[in-house]
Design a protein around this motif. Structure first.
Motif, mmCIF file in Angstrom:
data_model
loop_
_atom_site.group_PDB
_atom_site.id
_atom_site.type_symbol
_atom_site.label_atom_id
_atom_site.label_comp_id
_atom_site.label_asym_id
_atom_site.label_seq_id
_atom_site.Cartn_x
_atom_site.Cartn_y
_atom_site.Cartn_z
ATOM 1 N N GLY A 155 0.652 -1.244 -0.184
ATOM 2 C CA GLY A 155 0.163 -0.073 0.041
ATOM 3 C C GLY A 155 1.020 1.377 -0.042
ATOM 4 O O GLY A 155 1.742 1.221 -0.795
ATOM 5 N N THR A 156 0.438 2.343 0.788
ATOM 6 C CA THR A 156 1.330 3.349 0.834
ATOM 7 C C THR A 156 2.669 3.350 1.649
ATOM 8 O O THR A 156 3.330 4.308 1.473
ATOM 9 C CB THR A 156 0.327 4.645 1.881
ATOM 10 N N ASN A 181 10.755 11.440 -2.047
ATOM 11 C CA ASN A 181 9.843 11.613 -1.070
ATOM 12 C C ASN A 181 9.329 10.354 -0.593
ATOM 13 O O ASN A 181 9.858 9.282 -0.686
ATOM 14 C CB ASN A 181 8.392 12.260 -1.727
ATOM 15 N N ASP A 182 8.275 10.470 0.209
ATOM 16 C CA ASP A 182 7.793 9.159 1.014
ATOM 17 C C ASP A 182 6.597 8.640 0.219
ATOM 18 O O ASP A 182 5.845 7.773 0.958
ATOM 19 C CB ASP A 182 7.512 9.713 2.286
ATOM 20 N N SER A 183 6.423 8.714 -1.167
ATOM 21 C CA SER A 183 5.436 8.224 -1.546
ATOM 22 C C SER A 183 5.845 6.857 -2.106
ATOM 23 O O SER A 183 7.040 6.266 -1.881
ATOM 24 C CB SER A 183 5.090 8.877 -3.071
ATOM 25 N N PRO A 184 4.831 5.810 -2.242
ATOM 26 C CA PRO A 184 5.024 4.246 -2.449
ATOM 27 C C PRO A 184 5.848 4.269 -3.896
ATOM 28 O O PRO A 184 5.793 5.335 -4.822
ATOM 29 C CB PRO A 184 3.574 3.907 -3.052
ATOM 30 N N SER A 185 6.767 3.318 -3.969
ATOM 31 C CA SER A 185 7.680 3.391 -5.022
ATOM 32 C C SER A 185 8.221 1.813 -5.149
ATOM 33 O O SER A 185 7.890 0.909 -4.259
ATOM 34 C CB SER A 185 8.872 4.004 -4.831
ATOM 35 N N THR A 186 8.546 1.445 -6.424
ATOM 36 C CA THR A 186 9.007 0.056 -6.866
ATOM 37 C C THR A 186 9.812 0.268 -7.844
ATOM 38 O O THR A 186 9.744 1.205 -8.722
ATOM 39 C CB THR A 186 7.759 -0.772 -6.856
ATOM 40 N N MET A 187 10.841 -0.658 -7.808
ATOM 41 C CA MET A 187 11.571 -0.755 -9.234
ATOM 42 C C MET A 187 11.135 -2.168 -10.073
ATOM 43 O O MET A 187 10.684 -3.077 -9.452
ATOM 44 C CB MET A 187 12.895 -1.123 -8.770
ATOM 45 N N SER A 707 4.173 -5.747 -8.966
ATOM 46 C CA SER A 707 4.860 -4.753 -9.174
ATOM 47 C C SER A 707 4.396 -3.410 -9.944
ATOM 48 O O SER A 707 4.951 -2.420 -9.791
ATOM 49 C CB SER A 707 6.317 -5.123 -9.403
ATOM 50 N N THR A 708 3.458 -3.773 -11.022
ATOM 51 C CA THR A 708 3.568 -2.713 -11.954
ATOM 52 C C THR A 708 2.057 -2.185 -11.904
ATOM 53 O O THR A 708 1.481 -1.346 -12.394
ATOM 54 C CB THR A 708 3.655 -3.096 -13.340
ATOM 55 N N ALA A 709 1.233 -2.902 -11.099
ATOM 56 C CA ALA A 709 -0.454 -2.546 -11.034
ATOM 57 C C ALA A 709 -0.490 -1.242 -10.280
ATOM 58 O O ALA A 709 0.355 -0.824 -9.528
ATOM 59 C CB ALA A 709 -1.179 -3.546 -10.331
ATOM 60 N N SER A 710 -1.644 -0.757 -10.500
ATOM 61 C CA SER A 710 -2.050 0.621 -9.879
ATOM 62 C C SER A 710 -1.862 0.665 -8.618
ATOM 63 O O SER A 710 -2.420 -0.305 -7.802
ATOM 64 C CB SER A 710 -3.282 1.373 -10.585
ATOM 65 N N GLU A 711 -1.415 1.495 -7.845
ATOM 66 C CA GLU A 711 -1.368 1.804 -6.394
ATOM 67 C C GLU A 711 -2.974 2.424 -5.944
ATOM 68 O O GLU A 711 -3.647 2.760 -6.718
ATOM 69 C CB GLU A 711 -0.476 2.706 -5.782
ATOM 70 N N ALA A 712 -2.978 2.084 -4.711
ATOM 71 C CA ALA A 712 -4.441 2.283 -3.897
ATOM 72 C C ALA A 712 -4.730 3.787 -4.191
ATOM 73 O O ALA A 712 -6.093 4.070 -4.343
ATOM 74 C CB ALA A 712 -4.548 1.941 -2.759
ATOM 75 N N TRP A 737 -9.916 0.531 1.054
ATOM 76 C CA TRP A 737 -9.299 0.874 -0.399
ATOM 77 C C TRP A 737 -7.730 0.903 -0.152
ATOM 78 O O TRP A 737 -7.006 0.809 -1.027
ATOM 79 C CB TRP A 737 -9.799 2.171 -1.005
ATOM 80 N N GLN A 738 -7.194 1.247 1.014
ATOM 81 C CA GLN A 738 -5.649 1.295 1.333
ATOM 82 C C GLN A 738 -5.002 0.159 0.950
ATOM 83 O O GLN A 738 -4.064 -0.067 0.627
ATOM 84 C CB GLN A 738 -5.532 1.692 2.572
ATOM 85 N N ASP A 739 -5.853 -1.092 1.188
ATOM 86 C CA ASP A 739 -5.222 -2.717 1.083
ATOM 87 C C ASP A 739 -5.548 -3.150 -0.326
ATOM 88 O O ASP A 739 -5.646 -4.281 -0.724
ATOM 89 C CB ASP A 739 -5.942 -3.336 1.940
ATOM 90 N N ALA A 740 -6.155 -2.082 -1.315
ATOM 91 C CA ALA A 740 -6.376 -2.495 -2.642
ATOM 92 C C ALA A 740 -5.206 -2.588 -3.634
ATOM 93 O O ALA A 740 -5.445 -2.149 -4.993
ATOM 94 C CB ALA A 740 -7.501 -1.752 -3.223
ATOM 95 N N GLN A 741 -4.132 -2.586 -3.117
ATOM 96 C CA GLN A 741 -2.773 -2.513 -3.965
ATOM 97 C C GLN A 741 -2.850 -3.516 -5.102
ATOM 98 O O GLN A 741 -3.248 -4.769 -4.898
ATOM 99 C CB GLN A 741 -1.429 -2.866 -3.129
ATOM 100 N N GLY A 742 -2.674 -3.021 -6.239
ATOM 101 C CA GLY A 742 -2.740 -3.941 -7.485
ATOM 102 C C GLY A 742 -4.231 -4.335 -7.875
ATOM 103 O O GLY A 742 -4.334 -5.319 -8.770
ATOM 104 N N ALA A 743 -4.990 -3.875 -7.466
ATOM 105 C CA ALA A 743 -6.454 -4.066 -7.706
ATOM 106 C C ALA A 743 -6.889 -3.793 -9.069
ATOM 107 O O ALA A 743 -6.366 -2.880 -9.827
ATOM 108 C CB ALA A 743 -7.541 -3.305 -6.917
ATOM 109 N N VAL A 744 -7.330 -4.672 -9.861
ATOM 110 C CA VAL A 744 -8.006 -4.345 -11.211
ATOM 111 C C VAL A 744 -9.517 -4.145 -11.190
ATOM 112 O O VAL A 744 -10.287 -5.187 -10.612
ATOM 113 C CB VAL A 744 -7.759 -5.358 -12.135
#
Length: 773
Positions: A155-156, A181-187, A707-712, A737-744
């Motif tokens: 999530g965040t 910054n402190d925003s969500p990030s991924t490689m 790793s590439t899906a949209s963040e919450a 909704w915060q736990d919806a990481q990668g939701a389609v």
């Protein structure tokens, strides 16, 4: 994987009346006050809607949302593994390496590497300990070291992460990664060469680039990040470091088209687009690069090989491009032995020698036919046969490849599907057929439709279970009914009122209930041969009728005088006295699509509808579905232009005349297109696709991973309580909704006054419900 659920249902209520003598007429007999429709085909996208006032980024204060915990909805998911990289042995370095992410079935994930001396016997090593959610998205080798990139947290709190092993047998250790910054990030991708280590990914959903001189300390390259962010729809699919350059390749949006793109840097700081490649990477349909490999050892730093796909007339074909210097590029070559249907190359790997790559292996295919190709020049490709059971099985996709010239490893990169094939002179083996090695294969739940039925709101879900050993997937469909949107009961087979008991006719993209029967719309494949009798079907909008949902009558045309460009009906809806079909039509010579609609007031003779305003030059529009409203009809979809893509809505009092709304009522930065719209009196609920659904819908490339899906916080869900005049967007940063990481997100609906959103997270069915607070 592009599944059957990409044919989206446009379902109205069951309509009473006499037996269906002419099903199309029965469609016009009447319908309920709640109508639901959604996407069925490719998405392009600028803005629009029936509303005149927007509330950008507002929290939906009028609804209190929760996750639906009904045990009947516990479908899909389970323990599984997503593979992300395969590496052949490097000179003096480690043996075979596979990187990926294990899911324990409860949402906890662990970044993992598998190592092997022979590509047959594998050992797994977790990169993080218990209690830490992590994901491995890519890997690369350099001399004796191996680097794996991905993320930790959810999530965040998700942050980019790197693990490095500095020699054969050395443990992988976490190394520092800084962000802006402190925003969500991924490689998501990594490469290494003389210029250092480079990784690309996202920070707060925007493209980002990281750099390291030694792999042990990483920092964000702010200039490179700003550079990539300046390209509309920039998507990086591959990274490659050569002796003097670093290249990034993928795609960008060009109006309504997708163009392949290539960027380079000589110092790791200043990046530039390869302008000279535009003629080879664009024009005549969509183009995408999915893989890069070095080609030769020229003094200029070496040539390049790029692979991917080119779309024309609605179908993708495998393609490769070559360059002697990374600047001048050939036109796409399509010399790949292949099957019929839409296919593309998903990845490529060179076989390294002391004097450079001597040959190349590429893998790819379509929904059910998978291929392994070999080439010595990057232009002419030979097919290396898979085992017969694997070549045509629909339970896997050949996505990743690596070879040392004697042994070749091909892996499935789809989420939760750890399939690994190893080929050598001894034949093929399948290490992943033994579940404890790479883990079991997870099931996948796909939302097919969410619509008002006879007994309440009906949710139809397709459950796909790929086998542990590569073969045909087991597919079943189940429909649930709910009177309140919270408690669901499965319907007996054949009693669902919103989904037919048999597959739709070939070419159909949307359906509607017609009395005790069905009506469908769609189009014939462009270039299909003319029928022996009946109307021309090639690229023409069509409609079918069926009394039982199993046996369909021959199609008839929607437009008695179709235009020059192929037509693509996507949705259908009806009210008393009339029916409407919506979609888009290709605009010859421009590469753009324009929203299109057809209507009938007698059920048998259809006419084209008028739509205003027309799309501006360099932009396009498409309707993906429609619903009945209190004042007529609303259609939803997308509009696209040089500035990017965004949602769109149209309104019509009668189905014959349509008007697109203004361009800003959904707010700035809204994900698009709208894929589902539900209407219950003055209450409207809209769902838009985000980053997880941004690739061309017909492109059979790798499906979005965790790793590439949209963040919450990129969720595209809006609520209107005044018939679409104003909208409130859900805040994805808190609550359920915060736990919806990668939701389609797939479908929107209403059960009475309760709002319902259905989708998938990691292959698991998830349903959110919202009631007035």
């Amino acid at each position: 994987m592009r599944r059957e659920s990409d044919i989206r249902a446009r379902l109205g209520s069951a309509i009473g009346g006499a037996a269906v003598a002419a099903l199309a007429v029965a469609t016009l007999a009447g319908c309920s006050s709640t109508a639901i429709a959604r996407r069925s085909g490719p998405s392009t996208t600028t803005t629009g809607g029936t509303a005149t006032t927007g509330v950008p980024g507002a929290t939906s204060g009028s609804f209190s949302w929760s996750l639906d915990a009904d045990p009947h909805l516990a479908l899909g998911g389970g323990p599984g593994t997503t593979l992300s990289a395969v590496l052949s042995p490097s000179a003096g370095g480690a043996g075979w390496v596979i990187a990926g992410t294990r899911d324990n079935g409860s949402g906890a994930t662990t970044a993992t590497v598998w190592t092997s001396p022979d590509a047959v016997t594998w050992n797994a090593t977790a990169l993080t300990g218990g209690g830490v959610s992590s994901a491995a998205s890519a890997a690369a080798t350099w001399k004796t070291s191996t680097v794996v990139v991905g993320s930790v947290g959810t999530g965040t709190e998700r942050r980019a992460q790197v693990w490095v092993s500095q020699g054969p047998g050395s443990s992988f250790v976490e190394v520092p990664v800084t962000s802006t910054n402190d925003s969500p990030s991924t490689m998501d991708h990594v490469t290494v060469g003389n210029l250092g280590y480079f990784a690309t990914g996202t920070i707060a959903g925007q493209p980002a680039v990281w750099y390291s001189t030694n792999g042990l300390q990483w920092s964000v390259s702010s200039g490179a990040t700003r550079f990539l962010d300046g390209f509309p729809g920039a998507q990086v699919n591959a990274l490659l470091a050569t002796s003097n350059f670093v290249y990034a390749a993928g795609s960008v949006r060009d109006g309504t088209a997708t163009d392949a793109a290539l960027w380079s840097t000589q110092d790791g700081i200043d990046w530039k687009p390869i302008i000279s490649s535009q003629g080879a990477f664009s024009g005549g349909g969509d183009h995408v690069i999915t893989g890069l490999a070095p080609l030769g050892t020229l003094p200029s730093g070496g040539g390049l090989l790029a692979v991917g796909g080119v779309e024309a007339a609605g179908a993708w074909t495998p393609a490769s491009w070559i360059s002697p210097d990374g600047v001048s590029w050939s036109q796409p070559a399509g010399d790949f032995p292949r099957s019929a249907g839409s296919e593309e190359v998903r990845s490529v790997a060179p076989v390294a020698t002391l004097v450079g790559p001597s040959e190349f292996f590429a893998t790819g295919g379509g929904p059910s036919d998978q291929h392994l190709w070999q080439s010595s020049d990057g232009v002419r490709w030979n097919q290396i046969p898979f085992p017969p059971a694997a070549a045509s099985a629909d339970g896997w996709r050949a996505t990743l490849v690596a070879s040392d010239g004697n042994t070749t490893v091909v892996a499935d990169g789809d989420q939760g599907q750890a399939h690994v094939l190893t080929g050598s002179s001894k034949g093929w083996s399948e290490p992943s057929a033994n579940a404890p090695v790479f883990g079991p294969v997870a099931a996948s739940a796909d939302v097919v439709s969410l619509s008002q039925g006879k007994t309440g709101l009906e949710l139809t879900v397709k459950l796909t279970q790929a086998p542990q050993a590569i073969g045909s997937a087991s597919v079943s469909t189940v429909t649930f009914s709910s009177a309140n949107g919270v408690n669901w009961s499965p319907l007996p087979a054949g009693q669902a009122s919103t989904w037919p008991p048999a597959p739709l006719p070939a070419g159909a993209s949307a359906i509607d209930r017609a009395g005790t029967g069905w009506i469908a719309v769609g189009s014939g494949p462009p270039g299909s041969p003319p029928p022996a009798s009946g109307p021309e079907t090639s690229g023409v909008g069509l409609t079918w009728t069926s009394a039982d949902g199993s046996h369909w009558n021959p199609p008839t045309t929607l437009d008695p005088k179709p235009g020059i460009g192929p037509e693509h009906p996507r949705g259908i809806c009806s009210s008393t006295g009339e029916a409407v079909a919506v979609g888009e039509a290709d605009q010859q010579g421009s590469g753009a699509t324009a929203a299109a609609a057809w209507y009938t007031n007698n059920g048998s003779q259809w006419k084209p509808a008028g739509i205003v305003p027309a799309a501006a030059p360099g932009s396009g529009t498409e309707m993906l579905g429609c619903v009945q409203t209190q004042s007529g009809f609303a259609a939803f979809g997308a509009a696209s232009g040089p500035g990017g893509d965004s949602p769109a809505l149209w309104s019509s009092p009668d189905g014959a005349h349509w008007t697109r709304g203004n361009s800003d009522f959904f707010g700035s930065g809204a994900p698009g297109p709208i894929v589902s719209l539900a209407v219950s009196g003055p209450n409207w609920l809209a769902v838009a696709s985000g980053a997880a659904d941004s690739e061309p819908d017909d492109f059979p490339g790798p499906s979005p991973s965790a790793s590439t899906a949209s963040e919450a916080n990129q969720l595209g869900v809006w609520v209107s309580t005044d018939s679409g005049s104003t909208w409130q967007r859900l805040d994805g940063n808190g609550g359920v909704w915060q736990d919806a990481q990668g939701a389609v997100l797939e479908e929107a609906g209403f059960a009475g006054s309760r709002a319902v959103v259905a989708g998938e997270v990691g292959g698991r069915l998830v349903v959110w419900t919202g009631g007035r607070s």
